[in-house]
Design a protein around this motif. Sequence first.
Motif, mmCIF file in Angstrom:
data_model
loop_
_atom_site.group_PDB
_atom_site.id
_atom_site.type_symbol
_atom_site.label_atom_id
_atom_site.label_comp_id
_atom_site.label_asym_id
_atom_site.label_seq_id
_atom_site.Cartn_x
_atom_site.Cartn_y
_atom_site.Cartn_z
ATOM 1 N N ASP A 342 46.160 82.591 26.563
ATOM 2 C CA ASP A 342 45.012 82.977 25.744
ATOM 3 C C ASP A 342 45.491 83.298 24.327
ATOM 4 O OD1 ASP A 342 46.189 85.508 25.818
ATOM 5 O OD2 ASP A 342 44.790 86.308 27.295
ATOM 6 N N LEU A 348 47.405 82.080 31.525
ATOM 7 C CA LEU A 348 46.123 81.827 32.184
ATOM 8 C C LEU A 348 46.360 81.126 33.517
ATOM 9 C CD1 LEU A 348 44.089 80.524 29.101
ATOM 10 C CD2 LEU A 348 43.830 82.745 30.236
ATOM 11 N N GLU A 352 42.450 76.685 33.819
ATOM 12 C CA GLU A 352 41.830 77.267 32.636
ATOM 13 C C GLU A 352 42.470 76.707 31.367
ATOM 14 O OE1 GLU A 352 40.913 81.316 32.205
ATOM 15 O OE2 GLU A 352 40.490 81.649 34.335
ATOM 16 N N GLY A 354 43.690 76.677 27.564
ATOM 17 C CA GLY A 354 44.229 77.593 26.567
ATOM 18 C C GLY A 354 45.277 76.900 25.731
ATOM 19 N N TYR A 391 45.542 72.432 29.910
ATOM 20 C CA TYR A 391 45.564 73.233 31.127
ATOM 21 C C TYR A 391 46.580 72.650 32.096
ATOM 22 C CZ TYR A 391 42.698 69.537 33.252
ATOM 23 O OH TYR A 391 42.232 68.333 33.721
#
Length: 505
Positions: A342, A348, A352, A354, A391
């Motif tokens: 993040d 993460l 997800e 980031g 990701y």
Amino acid sequence: MLNKGFGNWIHRRRVKSADHPAVIHAGVSLSYAELAERINKLSDALRERGIGAGSRVAFLGANHAAFLETMFATTQLGAIFVPLNIRLAPRELNFALRDSGSELLIHVADLAADAQAASADSPVSQLLEVAMIPGQDSSYERALQAGSSEHKDVNVQLEDPAIILYTSGTTGTPKGAVLTHGNMTWNSYNVIVDYDITSKSVGLLIAPMFHVAALGMGALPVLLKGGTLVLQERFEPAAVLDAIQRYKITQLSGVPTTFQLLAEHENWAAADLSSLQMLTCGGSAVPLRVLEAYEERGLGFSGGYGMTETAPGTSMLQAAYSRPKMGSAGLPHFFTDIRIADGQGQALPAGEVGEILISGPNVIEEYWQRPEATEASFHEGGWFRSGDIGYLDSEGFLFISDRLKDMIISGGENIYPAEVEQAIMELPEIESVAVIGVPDDKWGEVPRAIVVLKPGSTLDESDIEGHLNGRLARYKIPRTSVFLNEFPRTASGKIRKSDLRKQFS
């Protein structure tokens, strides 16, 4: 030996592979023994001209045996090699020479005017000109031949700077990434381990070595293992297909356009490609139709992801996964780690999106004389901020969503141009595409497609929209399309999206 750096590799390799061809360029072949002798002579000539530990020596030229000789001779002394992008204007070259503090510039003959112009009002006090055909008479060759062939063992450690490579400068002022001997050595280990480079490897280099991909992924690992490099100064499909057959090339690297143009060439069907064992493609995902054209010839692609600051390898996708993990940049290289984080650098979970952070001995520690840029590029713990977003799936495979700066925010929704571009590339009429964001009074930004069609093809805006309907969410579909004859590109073949934004936003 005192010298632990990669500048000493050819000296060490000559004992094991003396008569084996190291470099073939313009029909001239140099064995490891011959290359080592020339490097020693040039190193002595540079020493006589005041070059020592920490000095900077620049090279301006396309792929040439002298590029490698200069790099090894310079780094063998503990000095720093500064390869220059031949596509830059003299003013841009001048910036690199001044910023790096280069004292000596070696250039090929056909770039003499640029070299002279770039050297004005710079620290460069000496220029050496290289003949276009290796070994022919020139100030470079005379200086080299006057040098002693005796090898000098200089104290060079892995943490010492070896190369300053300037970023492409697509946005803002270029920064010099300081690549150490350790960065280049560990990257070569990664390549050798993950790509199975051997002493029998014959690599054809068509991408320029002043770009980190050709240098770090192609040239250095092959020479470390005692293989052979075949150099071509520019990409010409017919010449590439001829070289594959003539020299029994085992490995070839390029961007998707490279492989597309080869498959579309009139000599493709008749070309003997039986020696090829490894094709690596970078820059972006391989379009399905290109993948299929090579699969028909029994060939598959390895992919990868990297950047100048990682020397350059970060991840690789084995050819066996090119379909099961289509669109993936693969797994981290053997000695490299990847984290998806993040905004605060915290990891993460899988799936997800980031920022991609990278850690490993192949990652730079600094930009040349840019402490602020260096500090901004790292999170706590030494994790390098790539500026890319993506990701990791549940098996650890990396998927690139896009550059942070390329992401389009439309009505609060994030649009990753790479996803839209991949969908548009399914149209057989399209040769290349780039998606950018353009201002919109209602949504803030909306996507626009910039398209280059294949010769003889016709397509319009409504065809693109019709193709994407049902494939992508409505907000991701470009509202407008612009058709060009060709794209502005960097030396590595990547589309200069910053130029497109200036012109079409």
